[in-house]
Structure formats: C-alpha cells, structure tokens
Design a protein around this motif. Structure first.
Motif, PDB file in Angstrom:
ATOM      1  N   HIS A 126      20.222   5.658   2.615  1.00 57.45           N
ATOM      2  CA  HIS A 126      19.080   4.789   3.463  1.00 57.45           C
ATOM      3  C   HIS A 126      17.668   5.248   3.041  1.00 57.45           C
ATOM      4  CE1 HIS A 126      21.871   1.850   4.982  1.00 57.45           C
ATOM      5  NE2 HIS A 126      22.508   2.800   5.575  1.00 57.45           N
ATOM      6  N   ALA A 127      17.539   6.488   2.868  1.00 55.00           N
ATOM      7  CA  ALA A 127      16.411   7.006   2.766  1.00 55.00           C
ATOM      8  C   ALA A 127      15.687   6.735   1.242  1.00 55.00           C
ATOM      9  CB  ALA A 127      15.959   8.668   3.013  1.00 55.00           C
ATOM     10  N   GLY A 153       0.996  -1.312   0.042  1.00 53.51           N
ATOM     11  CA  GLY A 153       0.111   0.159   0.139  1.00 53.51           C
ATOM     12  C   GLY A 153       0.859   1.177  -0.152  1.00 53.51           C
ATOM     13  N   ILE A 154       2.185   1.091   0.189  1.00 56.67           N
ATOM     14  CA  ILE A 154       2.921   2.463   0.095  1.00 56.67           C
ATOM     15  C   ILE A 154       3.870   2.180  -1.239  1.00 56.67           C
ATOM     16  CG2 ILE A 154       4.759   3.717   1.375  1.00 56.67           C
ATOM     17  CD1 ILE A 154       3.580   2.973   3.910  1.00 56.67           C
ATOM     18  N   SER A 155       3.869   3.376  -1.846  1.00 53.90           N
ATOM     19  CA  SER A 155       4.759   3.342  -3.101  1.00 53.90           C
ATOM     20  C   SER A 155       6.095   4.053  -2.822  1.00 53.90           C
ATOM     21  CB  SER A 155       3.863   4.085  -4.232  1.00 53.90           C
ATOM     22  OG  SER A 155       3.717   5.242  -4.039  1.00 53.90           O
ATOM     23  N   SER A 156       7.020   4.027  -3.783  1.00 55.57           N
ATOM     24  CA  SER A 156       8.134   4.655  -3.430  1.00 55.57           C
ATOM     25  C   SER A 156       8.271   6.049  -4.261  1.00 55.57           C
ATOM     26  CB  SER A 156       9.492   3.747  -4.306  1.00 55.57           C
ATOM     27  OG  SER A 156      10.387   4.491  -4.287  1.00 55.57           O
ATOM     28  N   PHE A 157       8.537   7.014  -3.382  1.00 57.97           N
ATOM     29  CA  PHE A 157       8.793   8.186  -4.237  1.00 57.97           C
ATOM     30  C   PHE A 157       9.953   8.380  -4.876  1.00 57.97           C
ATOM     31  CE2 PHE A 157      10.577  12.628  -3.898  1.00 57.97           C
ATOM     32  CZ  PHE A 157       9.809  13.354  -4.570  1.00 57.97           C
ATOM     33  N   TYR A 217      14.308   2.913   9.984  1.00 55.84           N
ATOM     34  CA  TYR A 217      15.359   2.893  11.036  1.00 55.84           C
ATOM     35  C   TYR A 217      16.824   3.301  10.772  1.00 55.84           C
ATOM     36  CZ  TYR A 217      11.180   1.174  13.694  1.00 55.84           C
ATOM     37  OH  TYR A 217      10.041   0.894  14.208  1.00 55.84           O
ATOM     38  N   ASN A 218      17.170   2.772   9.685  1.00 48.83           N
ATOM     39  CA  ASN A 218      18.371   3.015   9.160  1.00 48.83           C
ATOM     40  C   ASN A 218      18.653   4.191   8.703  1.00 48.83           C
ATOM     41  OD1 ASN A 218      19.029   0.325   9.543  1.00 48.83           O
ATOM     42  ND2 ASN A 218      19.046  -0.215   7.210  1.00 48.83           N
ATOM     43  N   THR A 219      17.581   5.212   8.497  1.00 47.85           N
ATOM     44  CA  THR A 219      17.718   6.542   8.080  1.00 47.85           C
ATOM     45  C   THR A 219      17.873   7.076   9.431  1.00 47.85           C
ATOM     46  OG1 THR A 219      16.437   6.499   6.141  1.00 47.85           O
ATOM     47  CG2 THR A 219      16.758   8.723   7.139  1.00 47.85           C
ATOM     48  N   ILE A 220      16.885   7.124  10.526  1.00 47.98           N
ATOM     49  CA  ILE A 220      16.993   8.060  11.744  1.00 47.98           C
ATOM     50  C   ILE A 220      17.999   7.614  12.616  1.00 47.98           C
ATOM     51  CG2 ILE A 220      14.451   8.278  11.368  1.00 47.98           C
ATOM     52  CD1 ILE A 220      13.968   6.439  13.796  1.00 47.98           C
ATOM     53  N   SER A 221      18.637   6.526  12.461  1.00 51.87           N
ATOM     54  CA  SER A 221      19.868   6.001  13.412  1.00 51.87           C
ATOM     55  C   SER A 221      20.954   7.103  13.195  1.00 51.87           C
ATOM     56  CB  SER A 221      20.163   4.732  13.411  1.00 51.87           C
ATOM     57  OG  SER A 221      20.506   4.228  12.008  1.00 51.87           O
ATOM     58  N   ASN A 222      20.966   7.784  12.456  1.00 55.82           N
ATOM     59  CA  ASN A 222      22.100   8.473  12.053  1.00 55.82           C
ATOM     60  C   ASN A 222      21.874   9.850  12.681  1.00 55.82           C
ATOM     61  OD1 ASN A 222      24.099   7.536   9.894  1.00 55.82           O
ATOM     62  ND2 ASN A 222      21.860   7.118   8.979  1.00 55.82           N
ATOM     63  N   ILE A 223      20.946  10.198  13.537  1.00 55.02           N
ATOM     64  CA  ILE A 223      20.570  11.270  14.040  1.00 55.02           C
ATOM     65  C   ILE A 223      21.501  11.456  15.211  1.00 55.02           C
ATOM     66  CG2 ILE A 223      19.265  12.626  15.504  1.00 55.02           C
ATOM     67  CD1 ILE A 223      16.826  11.845  13.764  1.00 55.02           C
ATOM     68  N   PRO A 224      22.064  10.485  15.958  1.00 59.78           N
ATOM     69  CA  PRO A 224      22.935  10.654  17.293  1.00 59.78           C
ATOM     70  C   PRO A 224      24.367  11.214  16.777  1.00 59.78           C
ATOM     71  CG  PRO A 224      21.633   8.763  17.581  1.00 59.78           C
ATOM     72  CD  PRO A 224      21.276   9.413  15.957  1.00 59.78           C
ATOM     73  N   CYS A 225      24.630  10.646  15.593  1.00 54.75           N
ATOM     74  CA  CYS A 225      26.053  10.997  15.134  1.00 54.75           C
ATOM     75  C   CYS A 225      26.153  12.618  14.804  1.00 54.75           C
ATOM     76  CB  CYS A 225      26.283  10.163  13.792  1.00 54.75           C
ATOM     77  SG  CYS A 225      28.036  10.572  13.140  1.00 54.75           S
ATOM     78  N   ILE A 226      24.735  13.080  14.062  1.00 50.12           N
ATOM     79  CA  ILE A 226      24.896  14.407  13.885  1.00 50.12           C
ATOM     80  C   ILE A 226      24.904  15.224  15.009  1.00 50.12           C
ATOM     81  CG2 ILE A 226      23.399  16.220  12.866  1.00 50.12           C
ATOM     82  CD1 ILE A 226      22.432  14.058  10.880  1.00 50.12           C
ATOM     83  N   SER A 267       6.403   7.106   1.919  1.00 52.59           N
ATOM     84  CA  SER A 267       6.991   6.680   0.748  1.00 52.59           C
ATOM     85  C   SER A 267       8.234   7.517   0.371  1.00 52.59           C
ATOM     86  CB  SER A 267       5.734   7.331  -0.212  1.00 52.59           C
ATOM     87  OG  SER A 267       5.369   8.653  -0.010  1.00 52.59           O
ATOM     88  N   TYR A 268       8.511   8.328   1.349  1.00 53.45           N
ATOM     89  CA  TYR A 268       9.933   9.356   1.076  1.00 53.45           C
ATOM     90  C   TYR A 268      11.133   8.682   1.980  1.00 53.45           C
ATOM     91  CZ  TYR A 268       6.461  12.816  -0.112  1.00 53.45           C
ATOM     92  OH  TYR A 268       5.325  13.374  -1.049  1.00 53.45           O
ATOM     93  N   ILE A 269      10.737   7.565   2.685  1.00 54.19           N
ATOM     94  CA  ILE A 269      11.888   6.914   3.510  1.00 54.19           C
ATOM     95  C   ILE A 269      11.886   5.495   3.257  1.00 54.19           C
ATOM     96  CG2 ILE A 269      12.992   6.708   5.695  1.00 54.19           C
ATOM     97  CD1 ILE A 269      11.639   9.233   6.589  1.00 54.19           C
ATOM     98  N   ALA A 270      12.952   5.037   2.557  1.00 59.78           N
ATOM     99  CA  ALA A 270      12.983   3.727   2.059  1.00 59.78           C
ATOM    100  C   ALA A 270      13.119   2.746   3.468  1.00 59.78           C
ATOM    101  CB  ALA A 270      14.026   3.469   0.906  1.00 59.78           C
ATOM    102  N   GLU A 271      14.293   2.872   4.068  1.00 62.51           N
ATOM    103  CA  GLU A 271      14.542   2.288   5.233  1.00 62.51           C
ATOM    104  C   GLU A 271      14.681   3.228   6.674  1.00 62.51           C
ATOM    105  OE1 GLU A 271      17.700  -0.990   3.163  1.00 62.51           O
ATOM    106  OE2 GLU A 271      18.442   0.750   4.300  1.00 62.51           O
TER     107      GLU A 271
END
Length: 254
Positions: A78-79, A4-8, A32-41, A26-30
């Motif tokens: 990852h997004a 039900g969710i398409s890829s942007f 958890y793999n995307t948001i897990s970079n926030i601590p590094c930033i 539809s804007y974020i592929a992976e």
C-alpha cells in the motif's frame, strides 16, 4: 494523487484502493492503508513472545511470524502500489492459510511427513506461478476457498472446548472477521460514492486493523486448543486486563 506531491515509486502498477494517493508523503501512496497494519505487527510480537517464553511448539512461533510478515508485506504494497510489492502481500496470505490448515488438521493426519511436505510444495508452487501470472479475481476465489477449508475444524474445536474464556476468543475471532469483511466490501463496492464524500471512512484500513485482531484471536484460540490436546492445563489470562493470552502449566515430566 494529491496536488503538489509527486510519487517516489513511479507509476502505479498494481490495483488501487479507495484512498487518494500520496496525500501526506511522496513515499507513502495510501497512508491509512499502510499504517493500519501496525496493530497486526504489534499483536504478532505479543503472540510470538508468549509462544517462545512458554515454549509452545515451533508451529505457533512460525504462525506469529507469518502474521508479522503478512502485515509488513501489506504495508509495502500500500505504500508503493507496485506489482512486486503486491505479490509480497498476496503470497504470504496464501502461505499463512496453508499454515493454519496444517495446525488445524495435523492432529488427525496419519502420515506425519506427508501433510507438511504437500503444503510446502503447494505454497512454493503458488509463489512461482503468482510471480508469473496475474490472478485478479482468481486469487480472491483461491484465498476464500483456503479460508473455508479452515471453518469446519475451527467449529469442531469450538464445540469441544468447555472453557468460556477460550470460547470468547473464538467469538471475537468471528466478530472481527465479520466486521472486517463488511469494511472491505463497503470500501470496494461503494468507492465511487465515497469519492464524493468530504470524509473517507477508510474501510480498507479498518479491514487491516480488524484482521490484525482477528489473526491474534485465532492464534490464541488455537494455542489454547493445542495446549489442551497436549495436557498442558491452559488458561486464558489477560495482560493488564486487556490483551488475552494463553498461560500453560506443563507436567513436570515435560
């Protein structure tokens, strides 16, 4: 891809990891793999503010900015799971390691301009070649070699450092590297089994989080060691009792 969710971003053109695509947006592929970079930033921002506020050498400001750029590149990769964004993740990984090599070995480099010039040209050449050629396993081997080149010097700094708080930073660096590597291997090697589990442990996302802390601990330890070399009387203190950073006291002549 979730039902039900398409890829942007269109069809996937880069390697996928062990996380279902487009589950939450539809804007974020992976997700958890995307948001897990926030601590590094966030940690890179803390390190950058400290480096600028206490007027550390510019190399450390660039190092924290490099960590930030790497995390942002990883988020975009990852997004989108696109080839171009994958390069935006992998090329900064190599640049960051070249910067670590410069910081680690520059005190013993006899020809001051030769080393940064060589590392800059090497990084530029890699970026061009990487844009044209898919390395695959070759990239991982190349990156591992660059990491291994840093270990002897890090060990030398560790054994010559007497401050227990600084030594603890080095131990935290090793611990997060070890745990992060385990998570990466678990996610990569056990993906077929994980796919059948009710709950995905998100090993690659934990790799990102651990490596964010790993980079911060490494940077802080190197800032301490460099401050010692320059006679700046460094101390490891903690922000609100949790986040370690280096506080220095430069001689009045500086």
């Amino acid at each position: 891809m979730a039902d039900g969710i398409s890829s942007f971003w269109g069809p996937v053109t880069s390697p996928e990891w062990c996380e279902k695509n487009y589950v939450y947006s539809s804007y974020i592929a992976e997700f958890y793999n995307t948001i897990s970079n926030i601590p590094c930033i966030l940690l890179a921002i803390i390190g950058l503010v400290n480096a600028l506020r206490q007027r550390f050498e510019k190399r450390f400001s660039v190092l924290h900015l490099s960590n930030m750029a790497l995390a942002i590149g990883s988020m975009l990769y990852h997004a989108t799971l696109q080839r171009v964004q994958q390069q935006g993740d992998e090329t900064p990984m190599v640049w960051e390691m070249l910067l670590y090599i410069y910081i680690l070995y520059s005190p013993d480099w006899h020809y001051r301009s030769t080393m940064p010039t060589f590392l800059f040209l090497y990084g530029a050449a890699f970026a061009v070649v990487h844009a044209l050629v898919r390395f695959g396993i070759g990239f991982k081997v190349h990156y591992a070699i660059l990491c291994l080149l840093c270990i002897p010097r890090m060990y030398k700094y560790y054994i010559y450092t007497q401050d227990m708080h600084a030594k603890r930073l080095a131990k935290l660096y090793l611990a997060t590297l070890f745990l992060g590597t385990l998570c990466w291997l678990f996610d990569r090697l056990m993906c077929e089994n994980i796919a059948g589990w009710y709950l995905n442990p998100q090993g690659h996302a934990f790799w990102h989080a651990f490596m964010g802390f790993n980079s911060y601990f490494a940077n802080t330890f190197l800032m301490f060691c460099r401050a010692q070399q320059l006679g700046w009387n460094p101390k490891v203190v903690h922000f609100i009792g949790l986040c370690p950073y280096v506080k220095i006291q430069k001689p009045k002549t500086q």
